[in-house]
Write a protein that holds these residues in place. Structure first.
Motif, PDB file in Angstrom:
ATOM      1  N   ALA A  54     -10.155   3.218 -13.031  1.00 64.41           N
ATOM      2  CA  ALA A  54      -9.790   3.345 -11.576  1.00 64.41           C
ATOM      3  C   ALA A  54     -10.202   2.204 -10.879  1.00 64.41           C
ATOM      4  O   ALA A  54      -9.797   1.634 -10.006  1.00 64.41           O
ATOM      5  CB  ALA A  54     -10.702   4.633 -10.936  1.00 64.41           C
ATOM      6  N   VAL A  55     -11.351   1.638 -11.080  1.00 67.23           N
ATOM      7  CA  VAL A  55     -12.239   0.925  -9.969  1.00 67.23           C
ATOM      8  C   VAL A  55     -11.533  -0.635 -10.417  1.00 67.23           C
ATOM      9  O   VAL A  55     -10.984  -1.203  -9.471  1.00 67.23           O
ATOM     10  CB  VAL A  55     -13.510   0.475 -10.647  1.00 67.23           C
ATOM     11  N   MET A  57     -16.711  15.445 -24.627  1.00 60.66           N
ATOM     12  CA  MET A  57     -18.064  15.465 -23.630  1.00 60.66           C
ATOM     13  C   MET A  57     -19.004  16.507 -24.108  1.00 60.66           C
ATOM     14  O   MET A  57     -18.419  17.777 -24.427  1.00 60.66           O
ATOM     15  CB  MET A  57     -17.704  15.737 -22.146  1.00 60.66           C
ATOM     16  N   TYR A 111     -13.883  22.616 -15.992  1.00 58.38           N
ATOM     17  CA  TYR A 111     -14.749  21.987 -16.938  1.00 58.38           C
ATOM     18  C   TYR A 111     -16.240  21.708 -15.847  1.00 58.38           C
ATOM     19  O   TYR A 111     -17.192  21.863 -16.240  1.00 58.38           O
ATOM     20  CB  TYR A 111     -14.344  20.743 -17.261  1.00 58.38           C
ATOM     21  N   ALA A 149     -21.044  12.758 -12.999  1.00 57.41           N
ATOM     22  CA  ALA A 149     -20.620  13.834 -14.064  1.00 57.41           C
ATOM     23  C   ALA A 149     -21.700  14.062 -15.342  1.00 57.41           C
ATOM     24  O   ALA A 149     -21.784  15.031 -15.998  1.00 57.41           O
ATOM     25  CB  ALA A 149     -19.365  13.334 -14.531  1.00 57.41           C
ATOM     26  N   ARG A 150     -22.565  12.705 -15.486  1.00 58.09           N
ATOM     27  CA  ARG A 150     -23.353  12.713 -16.612  1.00 58.09           C
ATOM     28  C   ARG A 150     -24.699  13.564 -16.236  1.00 58.09           C
ATOM     29  O   ARG A 150     -25.143  13.948 -17.422  1.00 58.09           O
ATOM     30  CB  ARG A 150     -23.683  11.485 -16.990  1.00 58.09           C
ATOM     31  N   LEU A 168      -6.637  -4.154  -4.063  1.00 60.88           N
ATOM     32  CA  LEU A 168      -7.235  -4.579  -2.934  1.00 60.88           C
ATOM     33  C   LEU A 168      -7.210  -6.073  -2.639  1.00 60.88           C
ATOM     34  O   LEU A 168      -6.863  -6.702  -1.593  1.00 60.88           O
ATOM     35  CB  LEU A 168      -8.853  -3.829  -3.133  1.00 60.88           C
ATOM     36  N   ASP A 211      -9.645  20.502 -14.962  1.00 68.10           N
ATOM     37  CA  ASP A 211     -10.710  19.658 -14.387  1.00 68.10           C
ATOM     38  C   ASP A 211     -11.932  20.490 -13.700  1.00 68.10           C
ATOM     39  O   ASP A 211     -13.128  20.390 -13.865  1.00 68.10           O
ATOM     40  CB  ASP A 211     -10.394  18.410 -13.516  1.00 68.10           C
ATOM     41  N   LEU A 265      -9.238   2.711   0.692  1.00 66.13           N
ATOM     42  CA  LEU A 265      -9.375   2.268  -0.778  1.00 66.13           C
ATOM     43  C   LEU A 265     -10.662   2.169  -1.215  1.00 66.13           C
ATOM     44  O   LEU A 265     -11.042   2.466  -2.357  1.00 66.13           O
ATOM     45  CB  LEU A 265      -8.708   1.123  -0.679  1.00 66.13           C
ATOM     46  N   TRP A 266     -11.641   1.526  -0.374  1.00 70.83           N
ATOM     47  CA  TRP A 266     -13.127   1.250  -0.916  1.00 70.83           C
ATOM     48  C   TRP A 266     -13.687   2.577  -1.032  1.00 70.83           C
ATOM     49  O   TRP A 266     -14.431   2.556  -1.904  1.00 70.83           O
ATOM     50  CB  TRP A 266     -13.868   0.275   0.047  1.00 70.83           C
ATOM     51  N   TRP A 282     -14.690   4.620 -15.852  1.00 70.15           N
ATOM     52  CA  TRP A 282     -14.336   4.160 -14.641  1.00 70.15           C
ATOM     53  C   TRP A 282     -13.439   3.002 -14.585  1.00 70.15           C
ATOM     54  O   TRP A 282     -12.943   2.950 -13.547  1.00 70.15           O
ATOM     55  CB  TRP A 282     -16.114   3.738 -14.031  1.00 70.15           C
ATOM     56  N   ILE A 322      -7.642  -0.311   4.038  1.00 71.48           N
ATOM     57  CA  ILE A 322      -8.533  -0.747   2.881  1.00 71.48           C
ATOM     58  C   ILE A 322      -9.947  -0.145   3.065  1.00 71.48           C
ATOM     59  O   ILE A 322     -10.334  -0.187   1.811  1.00 71.48           O
ATOM     60  CB  ILE A 322      -8.522  -2.466   3.459  1.00 71.48           C
ATOM     61  N   SER A 348      -8.538  15.851 -23.345  1.00 71.09           N
ATOM     62  CA  SER A 348      -9.384  14.674 -23.085  1.00 71.09           C
ATOM     63  C   SER A 348     -10.768  15.013 -22.780  1.00 71.09           C
ATOM     64  O   SER A 348     -11.660  13.858 -22.667  1.00 71.09           O
ATOM     65  CB  SER A 348      -8.427  14.053 -21.828  1.00 71.09           C
ATOM     66  N   LEU A 349     -11.191  16.133 -22.451  1.00 67.34           N
ATOM     67  CA  LEU A 349     -12.534  16.323 -22.175  1.00 67.34           C
ATOM     68  C   LEU A 349     -13.457  16.863 -23.363  1.00 67.34           C
ATOM     69  O   LEU A 349     -14.513  17.360 -23.115  1.00 67.34           O
ATOM     70  CB  LEU A 349     -12.537  17.251 -20.948  1.00 67.34           C
ATOM     71  N   LEU A 388       0.849  -1.218   0.116  1.00 68.36           N
ATOM     72  CA  LEU A 388       0.061  -0.063   0.053  1.00 68.36           C
ATOM     73  C   LEU A 388       0.906   1.356  -0.197  1.00 68.36           C
ATOM     74  O   LEU A 388       0.489   2.297  -0.776  1.00 68.36           O
ATOM     75  CB  LEU A 388      -0.987  -0.118   1.229  1.00 68.36           C
ATOM     76  N   VAL A 416     -14.911   7.119  -6.807  1.00 68.22           N
ATOM     77  CA  VAL A 416     -14.536   7.239  -8.264  1.00 68.22           C
ATOM     78  C   VAL A 416     -15.808   6.890  -9.045  1.00 68.22           C
ATOM     79  O   VAL A 416     -16.240   7.392  -9.910  1.00 68.22           O
ATOM     80  CB  VAL A 416     -13.489   6.392  -8.529  1.00 68.22           C
ATOM     81  N   LEU A 417     -16.517   5.778  -8.563  1.00 63.50           N
ATOM     82  CA  LEU A 417     -17.782   5.300  -9.255  1.00 63.50           C
ATOM     83  C   LEU A 417     -18.777   6.464  -9.222  1.00 63.50           C
ATOM     84  O   LEU A 417     -19.373   6.650 -10.058  1.00 63.50           O
ATOM     85  CB  LEU A 417     -18.193   4.155  -8.528  1.00 63.50           C
ATOM     86  N   VAL A 431     -12.508   3.931  -4.277  1.00 66.56           N
ATOM     87  CA  VAL A 431     -13.288   3.142  -5.406  1.00 66.56           C
ATOM     88  C   VAL A 431     -14.725   3.978  -5.608  1.00 66.56           C
ATOM     89  O   VAL A 431     -15.307   4.140  -6.687  1.00 66.56           O
ATOM     90  CB  VAL A 431     -13.187   1.785  -5.234  1.00 66.56           C
ATOM     91  N   TYR A 461      -9.604  10.837 -15.579  1.00 66.54           N
ATOM     92  CA  TYR A 461     -10.472  10.484 -16.533  1.00 66.54           C
ATOM     93  C   TYR A 461     -11.872  10.464 -15.695  1.00 66.54           C
ATOM     94  O   TYR A 461     -12.767   9.866 -16.376  1.00 66.54           O
ATOM     95  CB  TYR A 461     -10.118   9.352 -17.438  1.00 66.54           C
ATOM     96  N   LEU A 462     -11.812  11.037 -14.433  1.00 69.83           N
ATOM     97  CA  LEU A 462     -13.105  10.669 -13.905  1.00 69.83           C
ATOM     98  C   LEU A 462     -14.185  11.566 -14.376  1.00 69.83           C
ATOM     99  O   LEU A 462     -15.380  10.769 -14.723  1.00 69.83           O
ATOM    100  CB  LEU A 462     -12.783  11.052 -12.278  1.00 69.83           C
ATOM    101  N   SER A 463     -13.900  12.632 -14.655  1.00 67.57           N
ATOM    102  CA  SER A 463     -15.003  13.227 -15.152  1.00 67.57           C
ATOM    103  C   SER A 463     -15.479  12.835 -16.490  1.00 67.57           C
ATOM    104  O   SER A 463     -16.481  13.496 -17.006  1.00 67.57           O
ATOM    105  CB  SER A 463     -14.456  14.852 -15.166  1.00 67.57           C
ATOM    106  N   SER A 464     -14.573  12.370 -17.434  1.00 66.71           N
ATOM    107  CA  SER A 464     -15.217  11.806 -18.510  1.00 66.71           C
ATOM    108  C   SER A 464     -15.789  10.383 -18.656  1.00 66.71           C
ATOM    109  O   SER A 464     -16.019   9.837 -19.600  1.00 66.71           O
ATOM    110  CB  SER A 464     -13.931  11.610 -19.794  1.00 66.71           C
ATOM    111  N   GLY A 465     -16.019  10.028 -17.154  1.00 70.54           N
ATOM    112  CA  GLY A 465     -16.615   8.608 -16.936  1.00 70.54           C
ATOM    113  C   GLY A 465     -16.318   7.251 -17.461  1.00 70.54           C
ATOM    114  O   GLY A 465     -16.663   6.445 -17.436  1.00 70.54           O
ATOM    115  N   SER A 525     -18.432   9.721  -8.802  1.00 70.70           N
ATOM    116  CA  SER A 525     -18.125  10.773  -9.602  1.00 70.70           C
ATOM    117  C   SER A 525     -18.342  10.531 -11.167  1.00 70.70           C
ATOM    118  O   SER A 525     -18.874  11.368 -11.724  1.00 70.70           O
ATOM    119  CB  SER A 525     -16.719  11.518  -9.438  1.00 70.70           C
ATOM    120  N   GLY A 526     -18.181   9.382 -11.265  1.00 71.04           N
ATOM    121  CA  GLY A 526     -18.177   8.923 -12.909  1.00 71.04           C
ATOM    122  C   GLY A 526     -19.727   9.225 -13.366  1.00 71.04           C
ATOM    123  O   GLY A 526     -19.909   9.356 -14.353  1.00 71.04           O
TER     124      GLY A 526
END
Lengths: 292, 542
Positions: free
Chosen positions: A259-260, B255, B235, B32-33, A267, B232, B18-19, A256, B15, B251-252, A221, B25-26, B22, A250-254, B28-29
């Motif tokens: 990262a996941v 969108m 945006y 964003a839409r 993990l 970012d 970390l979750w 996923w 850990i 990269s954006l 870690l 991340v999910l 994760v 690349y989070l804002s461009s979806g 915010s992904g």
């Protein structure tokens, strides 16, 4: 009254007769599964073809598919291969770091018990000193002083992860030092080195093994953390921290999967080591229990 | 055991962390839409909110480089470039250069006043240029011997040597008031430009409003708030409808943001590979190694230039928002179209390499010549994703022709250490042809980041010096062009090819529907601020 006593003794007996075997078997099973998972990760890292890491601009930003299990990144590099190579690097770093740390801990812990009060004082002070600084900060400092790169990270992890284990070893060694057979041994004129080798080490080995394994997830870690903040490795090298920090963009461009999936793989690896460590401890502890 | 347990809870905590990451991340992904359209109909008033880049931390003092990129907003300059990059008068009403090129005389308008009501006179111009010269900061004015006030509204500049690029100094240097210039000027600028600084919240934003004393045409907006956001964040602000204009990374660009349109502005914000031009063995005065035995071979440099697929890089890395680059000044008045070469021709590159003796004799896919493998290190600044991507992609393209490029990401300190002996992915681009001189003249070998490859060619030097010492920019244009390629010699890929320019990066902005930002000129290096060059022309479409 006697009946009650008899009953409880019987229950005790059955439990001690059944429990350890069942317990051991289960632990062993879990341990082997986790080890197999780890071996798979390592083999995947070894065997995957590094050619998949080459830039292919016509295949960029693909979501996960059978061809690219973890998708591809913005340069068309296969993320599965990158993650596996990154994990392999992490595990190697973790191995080097954990082994060095455990060795330092063993030497310092035993020396603390063997060489009298003055040595103990110095070593305890040193341990406290290292414990007082957060791992990550000390690690960054050491890695930076060593000029960054892989070498810096390994040295950094090796030099920062020993204190907790060293304390533990020291306490155990102190106890052993006071044991009668060690005292007798000393009176008989055995050298300190002989005592360390013949009396201390065999007794401390289970502790050391468990400690070593449990250092692994920590080291991994921290390697990920250090590469995440961009210290040490060039950003195009496959390292799990680098991959995770890239994915933030690349989070804002979806996207996923960038990262996941690497996060989940990290993990899994860390958790596997954790499980192996705790179950090894249980197995070794129960052996000790039986011997007594 | 206590320590062990402690270590274990710590591990469990990490850990857990970390979750959380994760899931974040999910989450915010997904989020964003949604959103975006909510505040899309904000605006249309007299004020504007824009996010165009980083904070000018040094403040708004032209003596420390303010206004080099983008409009100085609060100050005005003697001359300016219009949207075609032609030079037009701003404060000046008339200017001329003496026949020996040593004296530049400028007449300035009489109706210009500073925002505190004091008139702007020749004395302020003299004061400005002397201050800028003596501050020895971002602007090099060492060639300026003295400035003389001829009349109240006429000033003359006396140079050490003729310098046609001196005009760029008249274009970029905002005039500061002699009577109100002090230590606090950088945070409280007073000038004769179209705007006043109303408020500056360090680290967050600045608010500017129209200068009622401005002599020129009044800007279309009374108040403009400039937010200092990263790409970012800019945006995200655009999606939330909080800004009317935001700069965003390529990269954006894919969108779709409701209520906003994507404006792509051409630029000379270029990226290219700089090759060490001389064989190894040399040293800089402070002991850094100079030269590279592989890249000093013209065949290698030309092969890279010929084999690289520039359009492929534009499409693949810049998502199409860019253009192939062939020189450091594509599209500018001093650019020579004849310097453009045919690229994406691996077979031609292979023929070139074969002819000059680079052959793959041991079958490992990399060519050799005299026992030396055709491989070299290409360094890029580790923090820059575009350069990293370009370096990796270019290295991949060179595999086909048997050249191995070893890509290394480095800190700027390490880059400086190794940039004379390794190829480097650099970026330049300026509205001042002086940059071309600095990059290619042998007199700038190893000076700062200019000409790190120790390029020199006497024929090119002659053209560059002629251009430099020409009396006017028009006269110099021909010489600048010849320096790139005169039919026999040149520092472009058609000639010595000391660089392999790869791409010009288009600058991308999300602009609210209905906001007219005028016709954007070709922007220089630096994404964001240059768009303010014509900010006074912006308005809502009728």
């Amino acid at each position: 009254m006697t009946r009650v006593m008899f009953d409880s003794v019987a229950r005790l007996q059955t439990r001690s007769a059944v429990y350890p075997i069942d317990y051991k078997r289960r632990s062993l099973l879990i341990l082997l599964t986790a080890a197999a998972l780890l071996m798979m990760l390592i083999m995947a890292g070894w065997l995957t073809n590094p050619d998949a890491l080459s830039v292919q601009l016509d295949q960029r930003n693909l979501p996960p598919s059978f061809q690219h299990l973890f998708g591809t990144d913005w340069l068309g590099r296969d993320m599965f291969v990158r993650v596996m190579k990154g994990l392999l690097l992490s595990i190697q770093t973790g191995l080097a770091g954990a082994v060095c740390s455990a060795m330092i801990a063993a030497v310092l812990g035993i020396a603390s018990a063997l060489f009298g009060r003055q040595a103990d004082r110095i070593i305890t002070w040193l341990t406290d000193l290292f414990l007082s600084v957060p791992h990550l900060v000390a690690l960054i400092l050491v890695a930076f002083v060593c000029g960054g790169g892989m070498k810096g990270i390994v040295i950094g992890i090796a030099l920062t992860h020993w204190p907790a284990l060293a304390r533990l070893i020291r306490a155990e060694a102190m106890q052993l030092m006071a044991a009668q057979y060690v005292q007798v041994s000393r009176r008989l004129g055995r050298s300190l080195f002989w005592i360390a080798r013949r009396h201390m080490l065999p007794h401390l080995l289970p502790q050391l093994t468990v400690g070593l394994i449990l250092l692994f997830p920590h080291a991994i870690l921290h390697e990920a953390a250090v590469t995440f903040i961009g210290l040490g490795l060039p950003p195009h090298q496959p390292a799990i921290g680098i991959i995770l920090s890239e994915s933030m963009r690349y989070l804002s461009s979806g996207m996923w999967w960038l990262a996941v999936l690497p996060g989940a793989a990290l993990l899994a690896a860390v958790r596997a080591f954790d499980v192996i460590g705790s179950h090894t401890k249980r197995l070794l502890d129960s052996q000790q229990y039986e011997r007594l | 055991m206590l320590n062990m347990r402690c270590a274990q809870t710590m591990k469990q905590r990490s850990i857990l962390l970390l979750w959380i990451t994760v899931f974040a991340v999910l989450a915010s992904g997904c989020t964003a839409r949604v959103g975006g359209s909510a505040a899309a109909d904000r605006g249309r008033g007299n004020s504007l909110v824009i996010a165009v880049g980083s904070e000018p931390e040094g403040g708004f003092d032209p003596a420390s480089g303010w206004g080099l990129y983008g409009s100085p907003l609060f100050q005005s300059t003697l001359l300016k470039r219009d949207n075609d990059l032609k030079i037009v008068n701003d404060l000046a009403t008339d200017w001329n250069v003496s026949d020996d090129g040593l004296t530049w005389t400028v007449h300035i308008r009489k109706d210009a006043v500073f925002s505190d009501g004091q008139p702007l006179t020749a004395g302020d111009v003299k004061f400005t240029f002397e201050t800028v010269r003596d501050s020895a900061s971002a602007v090099d004015l060492t060639n300026l011997k003295e400035v003389r006030v001829e009349e109240d509204y006429a000033v003359s500049f006396h140079l050490q040597q003729p310098q046609s690029t001196f005009i760029a100094r008249l274009i970029t240097t905002g005039i500061i008031p002699e009577h109100a210039y002090g230590r606090k000027y950088a945070s409280r600028p007073i000038g004769s430009g179209p705007f006043l600084l109303k408020q500056w919240d360090r680290g967050q934003q600045m608010i500017i409003e129209v200068n009622p004393e401005y002599y020129g045409e009044k800007p279309g907006f009374e108040q403009i708030t400039i937010l200092f956001l990263g790409e970012d964040a800019a945006y995200a602000a655009a999606r939330a409808g909080e800004v009317d204009l935001a700069y965003i990374p390529a990269s954006l660009s894919g969108m779709n943001v409701p209520g906003m349109r994507l404006e792509s502005v051409h630029s000379v914000d270029n990226r290219g590979i700089m090759f060490p031009y001389v064989p190894s063995g040399g040293q800089t005065p402070d002991g850094k190694p100079v030269g590279n035995d592989v890249t000093s071979d013209p065949a290698i440099r030309k092969a890279v230039n010929t084999a690289v697929d520039r359009q492929g890089l534009v499409d693949g890395i810049l998502e199409g928002h860019g253009s192939p680059a062939y020189t450091s000044s594509d599209g500018l008045p001093w650019w020579n179209e004849r310097a453009v070469i045919e690229d994406n021709k691996p077979e031609k590159a292979i023929a070139l390499l074969e002819d000059s003796g680079w052959r793959d004799t041991d079958g490992d896919g990399i060519r050799e010549k005299d026992g030396r493998r055709a491989e070299f290190v290409l360094m890029y600044p580790a923090g820059d994703v575009i350069r990293q991507s370009l370096a990796l992609a270019a290295a991949e393209m060179m595999k086909k022709v048997g050249i191995r490029i070893i890509v290394e990401g480095k800190s700027w300190e390490d880059l400086e250490q190794g940039m004379h002996e390794n190829a480097v992915l650099f970026g330049w681009g300026s509205h001042d042809p002086l940059e071309m001189y600095n990059l290619y003249s042998s007199s700038y070998k190893g000076v700062e980041y200019y000409n790190p490859g120790y390029y020199s060619n006497p024929a090119v030097d002659r053209w560059l010096d002629k251009a430099m010492h020409a009396l006017t920019e028009e006269e110099a244009l021909v010489y600048w062009k010849n320096a790139q390629w005169d039919g026999q010699n040149g520092m472009s890929a058609a000639g010595d090819a000391p660089w392999a320019w790869l791409v010009n990066i288009d600058h991308l902005y999300l602009v609210r529907e209905g906001l007219d930002i005028g016709r954007q000129r070709i922007q220089p290096h630096g994404h964001g601020w240059p768009i303010t060059d014509n900010i006074a022309e912006w308005q809502w479409k009728q």
